[in-house]
Motif scaffolding. Structure first.
Motif, mmCIF file in Angstrom:
data_model
loop_
_atom_site.group_PDB
_atom_site.id
_atom_site.type_symbol
_atom_site.label_atom_id
_atom_site.label_comp_id
_atom_site.label_asym_id
_atom_site.label_seq_id
_atom_site.Cartn_x
_atom_site.Cartn_y
_atom_site.Cartn_z
ATOM 1 N N ALA A 177 29.145 8.472 52.789
ATOM 2 C CA ALA A 177 27.684 8.393 52.882
ATOM 3 C C ALA A 177 27.276 7.765 54.213
ATOM 4 C CB ALA A 177 27.137 7.573 51.709
ATOM 5 N N GLU A 178 27.963 6.688 54.599
ATOM 6 C CA GLU A 178 27.661 6.058 55.888
ATOM 7 C C GLU A 178 27.996 6.999 57.045
ATOM 8 O OE1 GLU A 178 29.742 2.365 56.125
ATOM 9 O OE2 GLU A 178 28.561 1.407 54.540
ATOM 10 N N MET A 179 29.079 7.727 56.905
ATOM 11 C CA MET A 179 29.483 8.678 57.934
ATOM 12 C C MET A 179 28.405 9.745 58.143
ATOM 13 S SD MET A 179 32.862 11.147 57.894
ATOM 14 C CE MET A 179 32.203 12.167 56.534
ATOM 15 N N LEU A 180 27.881 10.296 57.053
ATOM 16 C CA LEU A 180 26.866 11.338 57.156
ATOM 17 C C LEU A 180 25.561 10.788 57.721
ATOM 18 C CD1 LEU A 180 27.420 13.355 53.845
ATOM 19 C CD2 LEU A 180 28.107 13.976 56.172
ATOM 20 N N SER A 186 22.780 9.820 64.936
ATOM 21 C CA SER A 186 23.345 9.930 66.283
ATOM 22 C C SER A 186 23.289 11.341 66.837
ATOM 23 C CB SER A 186 24.796 9.450 66.289
ATOM 24 O OG SER A 186 25.631 10.362 65.570
ATOM 25 N N GLY A 187 23.183 12.320 65.939
ATOM 26 C CA GLY A 187 23.208 13.717 66.355
ATOM 27 C C GLY A 187 24.593 14.195 66.736
ATOM 28 N N LYS A 188 25.593 13.445 66.371
ATOM 29 C CA LYS A 188 26.971 13.783 66.723
ATOM 30 C C LYS A 188 27.727 14.346 65.523
ATOM 31 C CE LYS A 188 27.435 10.355 70.413
ATOM 32 N NZ LYS A 188 27.573 11.356 71.502
ATOM 33 N N SER A 189 28.771 15.115 65.835
ATOM 34 C CA SER A 189 29.661 15.601 64.785
ATOM 35 C C SER A 189 30.600 14.489 64.359
ATOM 36 C CB SER A 189 30.469 16.794 65.296
ATOM 37 O OG SER A 189 31.412 16.361 66.281
ATOM 38 N N ILE A 190 31.320 14.694 63.267
ATOM 39 C CA ILE A 190 32.304 13.709 62.805
ATOM 40 C C ILE A 190 33.391 13.525 63.854
ATOM 41 C CG2 ILE A 190 34.061 13.247 61.051
ATOM 42 C CD1 ILE A 190 32.206 14.779 59.076
ATOM 43 N N GLU A 192 33.107 13.966 67.085
ATOM 44 C CA GLU A 192 32.555 13.244 68.240
ATOM 45 C C GLU A 192 32.467 11.748 67.972
ATOM 46 O OE1 GLU A 192 29.707 16.667 70.284
ATOM 47 O OE2 GLU A 192 28.947 15.473 68.605
ATOM 48 N N MET A 193 32.078 11.373 66.751
ATOM 49 C CA MET A 193 32.019 9.951 66.412
ATOM 50 C C MET A 193 33.421 9.355 66.384
ATOM 51 S SD MET A 193 28.998 9.578 63.554
ATOM 52 C CE MET A 193 29.848 10.540 62.290
ATOM 53 N N LYS A 194 34.354 10.070 65.803
ATOM 54 C CA LYS A 194 35.734 9.586 65.748
ATOM 55 C C LYS A 194 36.308 9.463 67.154
ATOM 56 C CE LYS A 194 39.667 8.603 63.667
ATOM 57 N NZ LYS A 194 39.871 7.226 63.178
ATOM 58 N N ARG A 195 35.990 10.417 68.024
ATOM 59 C CA ARG A 195 36.460 10.364 69.406
ATOM 60 C C ARG A 195 35.889 9.124 70.117
ATOM 61 N NH1 ARG A 195 35.046 15.001 70.677
ATOM 62 N NH2 ARG A 195 37.044 16.094 70.550
ATOM 63 N N GLY A 196 34.632 8.846 69.891
ATOM 64 C CA GLY A 196 34.012 7.673 70.491
ATOM 65 C C GLY A 196 34.680 6.386 70.047
ATOM 66 N N CYS A 358 36.863 23.272 58.308
ATOM 67 C CA CYS A 358 35.425 23.490 58.226
ATOM 68 C C CYS A 358 34.745 23.106 59.539
ATOM 69 C CB CYS A 358 34.851 22.670 57.066
ATOM 70 S SG CYS A 358 33.084 22.942 56.762
ATOM 71 N N ALA A 359 35.201 22.012 60.131
ATOM 72 C CA ALA A 359 34.593 21.539 61.380
ATOM 73 C C ALA A 359 34.780 22.534 62.517
ATOM 74 C CB ALA A 359 35.179 20.182 61.755
ATOM 75 N N VAL A 360 36.013 23.024 62.701
ATOM 76 C CA VAL A 360 36.273 23.916 63.834
ATOM 77 C C VAL A 360 35.726 25.321 63.595
ATOM 78 C CG1 VAL A 360 38.284 22.615 64.608
ATOM 79 C CG2 VAL A 360 38.610 24.518 63.014
ATOM 80 N N MET A 361 35.327 25.610 62.359
ATOM 81 C CA MET A 361 34.695 26.900 62.089
ATOM 82 C C MET A 361 33.177 26.795 62.104
ATOM 83 S SD MET A 361 37.257 28.702 59.309
ATOM 84 C CE MET A 361 36.325 30.236 59.374
ATOM 85 N N GLY A 362 32.685 25.670 62.662
ATOM 86 C CA GLY A 362 31.249 25.536 62.872
ATOM 87 C C GLY A 362 30.493 24.802 61.792
ATOM 88 N N GLY A 363 31.187 24.161 60.883
ATOM 89 C CA GLY A 363 30.529 23.462 59.798
ATOM 90 C C GLY A 363 29.744 22.243 60.252
ATOM 91 N N THR A 364 28.651 21.977 59.581
ATOM 92 C CA THR A 364 27.874 20.762 59.830
ATOM 93 C C THR A 364 28.612 19.576 59.203
ATOM 94 O OG1 THR A 364 26.658 20.949 57.752
ATOM 95 C CG2 THR A 364 25.750 22.112 59.690
ATOM 96 N N PRO A 365 28.250 18.338 59.561
ATOM 97 C CA PRO A 365 28.873 17.192 58.901
ATOM 98 C C PRO A 365 28.754 17.250 57.373
ATOM 99 C CG PRO A 365 27.729 16.446 60.855
ATOM 100 C CD PRO A 365 27.397 17.915 60.695
ATOM 101 N N GLU A 366 27.611 17.725 56.874
ATOM 102 C CA GLU A 366 27.428 17.836 55.420
ATOM 103 C C GLU A 366 28.389 18.857 54.824
ATOM 104 O OE1 GLU A 366 23.970 16.011 57.226
ATOM 105 O OE2 GLU A 366 24.962 17.934 57.639
#
Length: 457
Positions: A177-180, A186-190, A192-196, A358-366
């Motif tokens: 929930a906090e991640m989403l 932030s407008g970032k993907s999961i 991108e946040m993990k990379r940061g 899901c992420a690399v196939m264009g999925g949203t964080p949700e």
């Protein structure tokens, strides 16, 4: 909460991250403790407890502990050198770790499988002791191998090191929930946040080279498994099947009569290749454990080889997203089969792989969170019941099915808009509760399930 991608994905040796890599790491830590001690040591002793005792022989726990006390480590393991050293130790009854004197150690007498006493901190417990010239114990430490190659001392576990959040990071989240919410603000993907977060703890150059190395080792493991046949060690006479299946699939390519469900065989064979290598004691990457090491590489290989529009440049995002999900599971529940059954190993791996795909196939964080939730939900209650304590049956095929579930979960999530009834956090908590309620005989002890209902000798 921060758990580095390089903690989640560790290069090591089979057949088990908790029962092979963990004890080897614990032994190395004990040697460091001895080196920092003012005492004069003459010998070593040890005892294995709980799941490390019950399935230790099948998981090569004794062998790993002996080699760890001799100075070997999982990330630089050399099979030929290890075999030579084991032969020498058996003959001379000593170990010769760097920076310490030659120490008396007879594996048959000084390393005990204690089936009667479970240590209180975790199912995977071990005691290591150093002795003086008279054979009296002058240094003693309890270690717990808590899954995925992670090792804590008795004191570290009691002090909460298993959930230590460490220094601050730019995008701290300890729940889905906090991640989403953080992704939304932030407008970032999961990824991108993990990379940061990773860059805040290290540097971007090491991240790129490190993730590249992870996939290189994973893919090399797949390739070895696809091109090696024979019988797996351990006494069950389990035949390697990945090469034969792969050869047949290659021969069928281009045939108009190939059924659509054959793609499942491709996913399965990639996973089985990894877990056959793991069962043979080969080099693998914890993802998040050795027993579940085939699910994520198989899913990533499926993406790269079979999905139109895939690109190697997406591998880092796949791994970062998967590591973020794996960190949530480890922090809030478990990735240890000895603690929570196979739902914690293959289930966690499937959730991580589903999220990455899901992420690399264009999925949203949700949608990514939904994919992880679907995959983990449908592994709830899965027991860990390896026949003869070997990471072979049902483990090898189970990784194939875990990969298939991961791809199906990602596909279902991408068909939706990310809105769903059961949140990932609820499934992780359910997995924790289920593991807590599960009978011990179904948690990597080989005292229940298939382990007692299938003849193994």
């Amino acid at each position: 909460m921060f758990l580095s991608i390089f903690d989640m994905f560790k290069v090591g040796v089979g057949p088990s991250s908790s029962h092979t890599m963990g004890p080897m790491v614990a032994a190395a830590r004990f040697l460091d403790l001895m080196r920092a001690s003012p005492f004069e040591f003459q010998g070593l002793r040890g005892s294995l407890h709980g799941s490390l005792a019950f399935t230790g022989v099948g998981h090569a726990t004794d062998r790993a502990t002996i080699l760890g006390l001799a100075g070997f480590s999982p990330d630089s393991y050399d099979h030929d050198k290890a075999e030579a050293e084991l032969t020498r130790i058996d003959a001379e009854k000593t170990v010769q770790p760097e920076g310490l004197p030659t120490l008396r150690f007879d594996p048959k007498q000084d390393l005990a499988f204690d089936y009667d006493h479970t240590l209180p901190g975790h199912a995977n417990g071990m005691v290591l002791m150093a002795t003086d010239a008279q054979g009296d114990v002058i240094l003693r430490q309890i270690y717990y191998s808590i899954g995925g190659g992670f090792v804590l001392t008795e004191e570290e576990l009691a002090n909460g090191e298993a959930t230590n959040e460490g220094d601050p990071v730019p995008y701290p989240f300890k729940s889905a929930a906090e991640m989403l919410e953080m992704a939304k603000t932030s407008g970032k993907s999961i990824a991108e946040m993990k990379r940061g977060n990773e860059i805040a703890r290290g540097c971007e150059v090491s991240l790129k080279s490190g993730t590249g190395r992870i996939w290189e080792v994973m893919n090399a493991c797949i390739e070895r498994g696809l091109h090696t046949d024979g019988i797996l060690p351990g006494g069950l006479s389990v035949r390697r099947r990945a090469k034969g299946i792969h050869d047949a699939l290659q021969a069928e390519r281009g045939m108009n009569l190939t059924a659509p469900h054959t793609i499942n065989d491709w996913m399965s064979v990639y996973a089985m290749a990894v877990n056959e290598e793991n069962a043979a004691g080969g080099q693998v990457v914890t993802a998040p454990t050795n027993g579940a090491a085939g699910v994520l590489p198989a899913t990533l290989r499926y993406y790269l080889d079979h999905v139109p529009g895939s690109a190697p440049s997406h591998v880092e995002d796949f791994l970062l997203t998967a590591a973020a999900i794996g960190g949530l599971v480890k922090y809030n529940a478990s990735i240890s089969g000895a603690e929570a059954g196979c739902q914690a190993e293959v289930g966690s791996a499937s959730a991580m792989a589903a999220a990455g795909l899901c992420a690399v196939m264009g999925g949203t964080p949700e949608q990514v969170e939904n994919a992880a939730e679907i995959a983990l939900e449908h592994h709830l209650g899965m027991t860990c019941d390896p026949i003869k304590g070997l990471v072979q049956v049902p483990c090898i095929e189970r990784n194939g099915l875990g990969a298939i579930k991961a791809v199906s979960a990602a596909s279902l999530a991408l068909r939706g808009d990310g809105q769903h009834l059961v949140p990932l956090d609820a499934v992780i908590e359910t997995m924790r509760q289920t593991g807590q309620d599960m009978l011990e005989k179904y948690k990597e002890t080989s005292l229940g399930g298939l382990a007692v209902n299938v003849p193994n000798c």
